[in-house]
Design an enzyme around this catalytic site. Structure first.
Site, mmCIF file in Angstrom:
data_model
loop_
_atom_site.group_PDB
_atom_site.id
_atom_site.type_symbol
_atom_site.label_atom_id
_atom_site.label_comp_id
_atom_site.label_asym_id
_atom_site.label_seq_id
_atom_site.Cartn_x
_atom_site.Cartn_y
_atom_site.Cartn_z
ATOM 1 N N SER A 45 0.804 -1.224 0.000
ATOM 2 C CA SER A 45 0.000 0.000 0.000
ATOM 3 C C SER A 45 0.835 1.270 0.000
ATOM 4 C CB SER A 45 -0.924 0.013 1.230
ATOM 5 O OG SER A 45 -1.809 -1.086 1.208
ATOM 6 N N CYS A 134 -13.577 -4.449 20.387
ATOM 7 C CA CYS A 134 -14.713 -3.546 20.180
ATOM 8 C C CYS A 134 -15.947 -3.966 20.980
ATOM 9 C CB CYS A 134 -15.051 -3.458 18.697
ATOM 10 S SG CYS A 134 -15.114 -5.057 17.855
ATOM 11 N N LYS A 218 -12.406 -13.078 25.055
ATOM 12 C CA LYS A 218 -11.934 -11.695 25.182
ATOM 13 C C LYS A 218 -12.864 -10.890 26.088
ATOM 14 C CE LYS A 218 -9.756 -11.442 20.596
ATOM 15 N NZ LYS A 218 -9.898 -10.892 19.223
ATOM 16 N N ARG A 240 -21.832 -13.533 14.479
ATOM 17 C CA ARG A 240 -21.652 -12.629 13.340
ATOM 18 C C ARG A 240 -22.982 -12.511 12.611
ATOM 19 N NH1 ARG A 240 -17.510 -9.471 13.236
ATOM 20 N NH2 ARG A 240 -15.935 -11.117 13.165
ATOM 21 N N HIS A 247 -22.078 -2.980 16.106
ATOM 22 C CA HIS A 247 -22.284 -4.182 16.915
ATOM 23 C C HIS A 247 -23.432 -3.944 17.900
ATOM 24 C CE1 HIS A 247 -18.791 -5.749 15.158
ATOM 25 N NE2 HIS A 247 -17.971 -5.840 16.189
ATOM 26 N N ASN A 321 -18.744 -0.223 15.730
ATOM 27 C CA ASN A 321 -17.546 -0.968 16.125
ATOM 28 C C ASN A 321 -16.267 -0.421 15.522
ATOM 29 O OD1 ASN A 321 -19.067 -2.172 13.771
ATOM 30 N ND2 ASN A 321 -17.112 -3.230 13.499
#
Length: 341
Positions: A45, A134, A218, A240, A247, A321
């Site tokens: 990039s 998040c 987490k 998901r 979220h 998120n």
């Protein structure tokens, strides 16, 4: 020169990704005192351009960049990149704010949510501050005030996490599959193990020996570290969902002292970073599309007592998120550092 007058050289590692781009936007929006902005990315990039404060800035190659002179480095390029380069930036004198999971569980790296435990950012012996996951971040912006006032013993949480949490390729897959299915074509899953369009996947990150996924654990590990209370029990399920940004979380807490709906609503309404949207009517609750996407607050609604537990409370928590769950908190931590924190 006082900190109020000082301007900072800021590096953004992973500047071409969704979170990196949002970090650049928020730095400009909040008028962060930037003397020089340095976008960094992989060799692939490097040489391209990103936008910062209405102008184009050339992206430099992280692998060949000399970090000397950088004051603050915002990392959002994945755990392996952070493990390799964050210590180098810190050794060169920068304060590193890392968005990956590389350092979150290290005892000598503070894990900080700006509205919850900002004082922890001052104790950074390795020059690194970790950004939480998040889903943990938005949950604790809402739950920390309740924990301080009433004491939380247990958290049951089911997350409904948008595909943007899995990166640009996940966003592209949802869009591609949606178009394919509407045209009666095969969805062809590549980024996710099964079809994500018009579907739900109860699987985020790797499965662990205890049957939970790493994403779910987490929520356990990070909640205890951020709140400084290892006695809090957390029972998570991470899902998901076919949403692009934002979220959502269905959260049920059990407290040491009873909290009423009215008291919880009043406390949350005056808590930093929280916006209460809680009317018992159609549309009187936050959703990722109608409220969270592109906005800063953590939204809380559907506040109600849990009739199955004498000290239980249910909440619905929604946030962007990419913005609050990653980029905004990193910039807020940079503001703490810039202010002398």
């Amino acid at each position: 020169m006082s900190n109020a007058e000082r301007r900072f050289t800021v590096a953004v590692v992973g500047a071409t990704g969704a979170v990196g781009e949002t970090m650049l936007n928020i730095l400009a929006e909040r008028n962060f005192p930037v003397a020089e902005i340095i976008p960094l990315a992989s060799e692939r990039s490097a040489g391209g351009e990103v936008e910062y404060a209405g102008r184009k800035v050339k992206v430099q190659d992280l692998a060949t960049f000399d970090p000397k002179g950088v004051d603050i480095a915002l990392f959002s390029a994945g755990g392996s990149v952070s493990k390799e380069y964050a210590p180098k930036f810190a050794a060169a004198g920068a304060v590193v704010i890392d968005n990956s999971s590389a350092f979150r569980y290290d005892d000598d790296v503070p894990l900080v949510v700006s509205e919850v435990n900002p004082e922890a950012a001052k104790n950074r012996p390795r020059g690194i501050i970790a950004n939480p996951n998040c889903s943990t971040m938005q949950m604790l912006v809402a739950l920390a005030p309740l924990h301080r006032e009433y004491g939380i013993e247990r958290i049951n949480v089911a997350t409904y996490q948008s595909v943007s949490g899995a990166g640009r390729s996940a966003l592209e897959e949802l869009g591609r599959q949606t178009g394919a299915l509407l045209n009666f074509q095969d969805p062809d899953p590549q980024r996710f193990p099964v079809q994500i369009a018009f579907n739900l996947i109860p699987h985020i990150d790797d499965f662990l020996d205890n049957g939970f996924t790493k994403e779910e654990m987490k929520l356990v590990w990070e909640t205890r570290k951020i709140l400084g209370d290892d006695s809090i029990q957390v029972n998570p399920t991470a899902v998901r969902v076919p949403v692009f940004y934002g979220h959502s979380e269905a959260v049920a807490i059990e407290t040491r002292k009873k909290v009423t709906v009215e008291a919880a609503r009043e406390l949350l309404a005056r808590s930093p970073g929280v916006e209460v949207v809680d009317e018992r009517k159609a549309g009187g609750y936050p959703t990722p599309v109608t409220h969270a996407s592109g906005n800063d607050p953590v939204y809380v609604g559907r506040i109600r007592e849990d009739f199955s537990h004498p000290r239980g409370l249910n909440l619905w928590i929604v946030a962007d998120n990419i913005r609050k769950g990653a980029a905004l908190n990193a910039v807020q931590l940079a503001e703490l550092v810039a202010a002398g924190g």
